[in-house]
Scaffold this motif. Sequence first.
Motif, PDB file in Angstrom:
ATOM      1  N   ALA A 127      12.058   3.977   1.280  1.00 23.09           N
ATOM      2  CA  ALA A 127      12.342   5.111   2.156  1.00 23.09           C
ATOM      3  C   ALA A 127      12.179   6.452   1.440  1.00 23.09           C
ATOM      4  O   ALA A 127      12.202   7.503   2.087  1.00 23.09           O
ATOM      5  CB  ALA A 127      13.759   4.999   2.722  1.00 23.09           C
ATOM      6  N   TYR A 128      12.011   6.439   0.144  1.00 24.88           N
ATOM      7  CA  TYR A 128      11.791   7.673  -0.612  1.00 24.88           C
ATOM      8  C   TYR A 128      10.560   8.404  -0.100  1.00 24.88           C
ATOM      9  O   TYR A 128      10.489   9.622  -0.101  1.00 24.88           O
ATOM     10  CB  TYR A 128      11.649   7.326  -2.091  1.00 24.88           C
ATOM     11  N   GLY A 129       9.571   7.627   0.339  1.00 28.17           N
ATOM     12  CA  GLY A 129       8.429   8.222   1.019  1.00 28.17           C
ATOM     13  C   GLY A 129       7.441   8.962   0.137  1.00 28.17           C
ATOM     14  O   GLY A 129       6.659   9.777   0.624  1.00 28.17           O
ATOM     15  N   LYS A 130       7.423   8.688  -1.142  1.00 29.69           N
ATOM     16  CA  LYS A 130       6.511   9.367  -2.053  1.00 29.69           C
ATOM     17  C   LYS A 130       5.113   8.780  -1.932  1.00 29.69           C
ATOM     18  O   LYS A 130       4.940   7.555  -1.864  1.00 29.69           O
ATOM     19  CB  LYS A 130       7.021   9.218  -3.488  1.00 29.69           C
ATOM     20  N   ALA A 131       4.101   9.627  -1.912  1.00 30.93           N
ATOM     21  CA  ALA A 131       2.719   9.162  -1.806  1.00 30.93           C
ATOM     22  C   ALA A 131       2.365   8.281  -2.999  1.00 30.93           C
ATOM     23  O   ALA A 131       2.687   8.612  -4.144  1.00 30.93           O
ATOM     24  CB  ALA A 131       1.768  10.352  -1.731  1.00 30.93           C
ATOM     25  N   GLY A 132       1.711   7.159  -2.734  1.00 29.02           N
ATOM     26  CA  GLY A 132       1.287   6.271  -3.804  1.00 29.02           C
ATOM     27  C   GLY A 132       2.390   5.410  -4.376  1.00 29.02           C
ATOM     28  O   GLY A 132       2.198   4.774  -5.420  1.00 29.02           O
ATOM     29  N   LEU A 133       3.541   5.371  -3.709  1.00 29.34           N
ATOM     30  CA  LEU A 133       4.671   4.597  -4.208  1.00 29.34           C
ATOM     31  C   LEU A 133       4.446   3.114  -3.927  1.00 29.34           C
ATOM     32  O   LEU A 133       4.273   2.708  -2.781  1.00 29.34           O
ATOM     33  CB  LEU A 133       5.956   5.062  -3.539  1.00 29.34           C
ATOM     34  N   ALA A 134       4.429   2.298  -4.979  1.00 28.20           N
ATOM     35  CA  ALA A 134       4.298   0.859  -4.806  1.00 28.20           C
ATOM     36  C   ALA A 134       5.542   0.312  -4.111  1.00 28.20           C
ATOM     37  O   ALA A 134       6.615   0.919  -4.184  1.00 28.20           O
ATOM     38  CB  ALA A 134       4.097   0.184  -6.163  1.00 28.20           C
ATOM     39  N   PRO A 135       5.432  -0.820  -3.433  1.00 32.11           N
ATOM     40  CA  PRO A 135       6.595  -1.402  -2.771  1.00 32.11           C
ATOM     41  C   PRO A 135       7.772  -1.577  -3.738  1.00 32.11           C
ATOM     42  O   PRO A 135       7.582  -1.881  -4.921  1.00 32.11           O
ATOM     43  CB  PRO A 135       6.074  -2.752  -2.269  1.00 32.11           C
ATOM     44  N   ARG A 283      -0.968   5.816 -13.657  1.00 30.91           N
ATOM     45  CA  ARG A 283      -1.633   5.501 -12.387  1.00 30.91           C
ATOM     46  C   ARG A 283      -3.035   6.092 -12.343  1.00 30.91           C
ATOM     47  O   ARG A 283      -3.984   5.456 -11.861  1.00 30.91           O
ATOM     48  CB  ARG A 283      -0.805   6.025 -11.203  1.00 30.91           C
ATOM     49  N   GLU A 284      -3.177   7.310 -12.834  1.00 26.27           N
ATOM     50  CA  GLU A 284      -4.495   7.948 -12.844  1.00 26.27           C
ATOM     51  C   GLU A 284      -5.480   7.174 -13.719  1.00 26.27           C
ATOM     52  O   GLU A 284      -6.643   6.985 -13.335  1.00 26.27           O
ATOM     53  CB  GLU A 284      -4.367   9.389 -13.350  1.00 26.27           C
ATOM     54  N   GLU A 285      -5.009   6.737 -14.870  1.00 26.27           N
ATOM     55  CA  GLU A 285      -5.876   5.974 -15.766  1.00 26.27           C
ATOM     56  C   GLU A 285      -6.260   4.636 -15.149  1.00 26.27           C
ATOM     57  O   GLU A 285      -7.408   4.190 -15.242  1.00 26.27           O
ATOM     58  CB  GLU A 285      -5.182   5.757 -17.109  1.00 26.27           C
ATOM     59  N   LEU A 286      -5.308   3.984 -14.515  1.00 26.82           N
ATOM     60  CA  LEU A 286      -5.587   2.705 -13.868  1.00 26.82           C
ATOM     61  C   LEU A 286      -6.602   2.868 -12.750  1.00 26.82           C
ATOM     62  O   LEU A 286      -7.553   2.080 -12.621  1.00 26.82           O
ATOM     63  CB  LEU A 286      -4.299   2.103 -13.307  1.00 26.82           C
ATOM     64  N   ALA A 287      -6.420   3.889 -11.925  1.00 30.69           N
ATOM     65  CA  ALA A 287      -7.328   4.120 -10.802  1.00 30.69           C
ATOM     66  C   ALA A 287      -8.741   4.428 -11.292  1.00 30.69           C
ATOM     67  O   ALA A 287      -9.727   4.093 -10.620  1.00 30.69           O
ATOM     68  CB  ALA A 287      -6.808   5.257  -9.927  1.00 30.69           C
ATOM     69  N   TYR A 303       1.225  -7.810 -14.455  1.00 33.73           N
ATOM     70  CA  TYR A 303       1.728  -7.831 -13.077  1.00 33.73           C
ATOM     71  C   TYR A 303       0.923  -6.871 -12.209  1.00 33.73           C
ATOM     72  O   TYR A 303       0.582  -7.188 -11.060  1.00 33.73           O
ATOM     73  CB  TYR A 303       3.207  -7.453 -13.069  1.00 33.73           C
ATOM     74  N   ILE A 304       0.631  -5.695 -12.732  1.00 37.39           N
ATOM     75  CA  ILE A 304      -0.126  -4.696 -11.976  1.00 37.39           C
ATOM     76  C   ILE A 304      -1.481  -5.255 -11.548  1.00 37.39           C
ATOM     77  O   ILE A 304      -1.899  -5.124 -10.385  1.00 37.39           O
ATOM     78  CB  ILE A 304      -0.310  -3.414 -12.812  1.00 37.39           C
ATOM     79  N   TYR A 305      -2.167  -5.918 -12.487  1.00 39.68           N
ATOM     80  CA  TYR A 305      -3.478  -6.467 -12.158  1.00 39.68           C
ATOM     81  C   TYR A 305      -3.375  -7.677 -11.247  1.00 39.68           C
ATOM     82  O   TYR A 305      -4.221  -7.882 -10.365  1.00 39.68           O
ATOM     83  CB  TYR A 305      -4.235  -6.817 -13.438  1.00 39.68           C
ATOM     84  N   GLU A 306      -2.357  -8.459 -11.450  1.00 39.06           N
ATOM     85  CA  GLU A 306      -2.173  -9.624 -10.588  1.00 39.06           C
ATOM     86  C   GLU A 306      -1.956  -9.207  -9.141  1.00 39.06           C
ATOM     87  O   GLU A 306      -2.461  -9.851  -8.204  1.00 39.06           O
ATOM     88  CB  GLU A 306      -0.983 -10.448 -11.075  1.00 39.06           C
ATOM     89  N   LYS A 307      -1.198  -8.118  -8.945  1.00 36.52           N
ATOM     90  CA  LYS A 307      -0.892  -7.644  -7.597  1.00 36.52           C
ATOM     91  C   LYS A 307      -1.915  -6.634  -7.078  1.00 36.52           C
ATOM     92  O   LYS A 307      -1.852  -6.233  -5.909  1.00 36.52           O
ATOM     93  CB  LYS A 307       0.502  -7.008  -7.573  1.00 36.52           C
ATOM     94  N   GLY A 308      -2.822  -6.190  -7.930  1.00 35.62           N
ATOM     95  CA  GLY A 308      -3.811  -5.208  -7.515  1.00 35.62           C
ATOM     96  C   GLY A 308      -3.227  -3.844  -7.220  1.00 35.62           C
ATOM     97  O   GLY A 308      -3.704  -3.124  -6.338  1.00 35.62           O
TER      98      GLY A 308
END
Length: 318
Positions: A127-135, A283-287, A303-308
Amino acid sequence: MFGPVKRLTRRRGTYFAAAAATAAALSLATSERSAEAEGTAERTAWRGVHGTAACAGHTHLSAALPTEKLSCKMHSMPPRTPLVLVCCGSFNPPTIMHMRMVDLAGDELMRRGYDVWAAYLSPVADAYGKAGLAPAADRVAMCRLAAEAESASGQVYDSAALGPHAHAHATRHHTMNLTMVYDWEARQPGYTRTLAVLRRPHLPPVRAMLLCGGDVLASMAVPGVWRDPDVILREHGVVCVAREGTDLEKLLSQPGNVLHDYRERILVVYDRVGNSISSSKVREELAAGRPVRYLVPQSVLSYIYEKGLYGTGKNVDN
């Protein structure tokens, strides 16, 4: 008295909306009566733990609050004032800097005579509603992986191999295995104020302090950003990990803002190594498909790569 502290972030208090899969079985009391009963049960359980010789082997006090690392440090300097730290934020994703903050704050507080029993990472809710926020479930899971990585790295000291002069120093740092994940906020359906978490009565005899970075502390001095910064500072206090060369000392020394008014409730710890690692930069580097190894715990990266997450998709080459 003092409950485990909540988060200090620009949006002064929000709480997780979903729990990680491992926490799915945990239920949250919703009525005031059940919450009061929970607090009473916790106080009763705590009396059987508090005051023991080592303050270890503690019982499980609450389904919502993990306690597996909770312990006092008998080698801390007198008067060994007990406290827990709570570091709040998005943790989108958790980085090595989040973990370093716990280390730096815990070490400095122990040097000053505080007995740091635990540190809790408290990610914000969906509910924080921040753009790009992972679940929230993913962020909670990543924080737990980071805490597990801390436990694994905390076993590097071999007491038998240490010399007499190195033993005490290494032992103190060996006990900096403090970090757990407090997912109460993640399981809330809406926006929740920071102060509500800080006041949750999980560990009544233990003081809770808010752990944050310099930018978050500075935001408390900006009118309108925080609803009750004076209450948070007065009731709980803040330990802030900041880079050298910041203007925090100026804010603390100049009258006319809440940080000056409650400067005795603020401890600033300077990171003398200094770095600019942040979740947003990761996040910028990953993207962009660039490597982020050594910026986040390896298990978190996997975990990040596993979940995409964060634009990684199915790319596993990093």
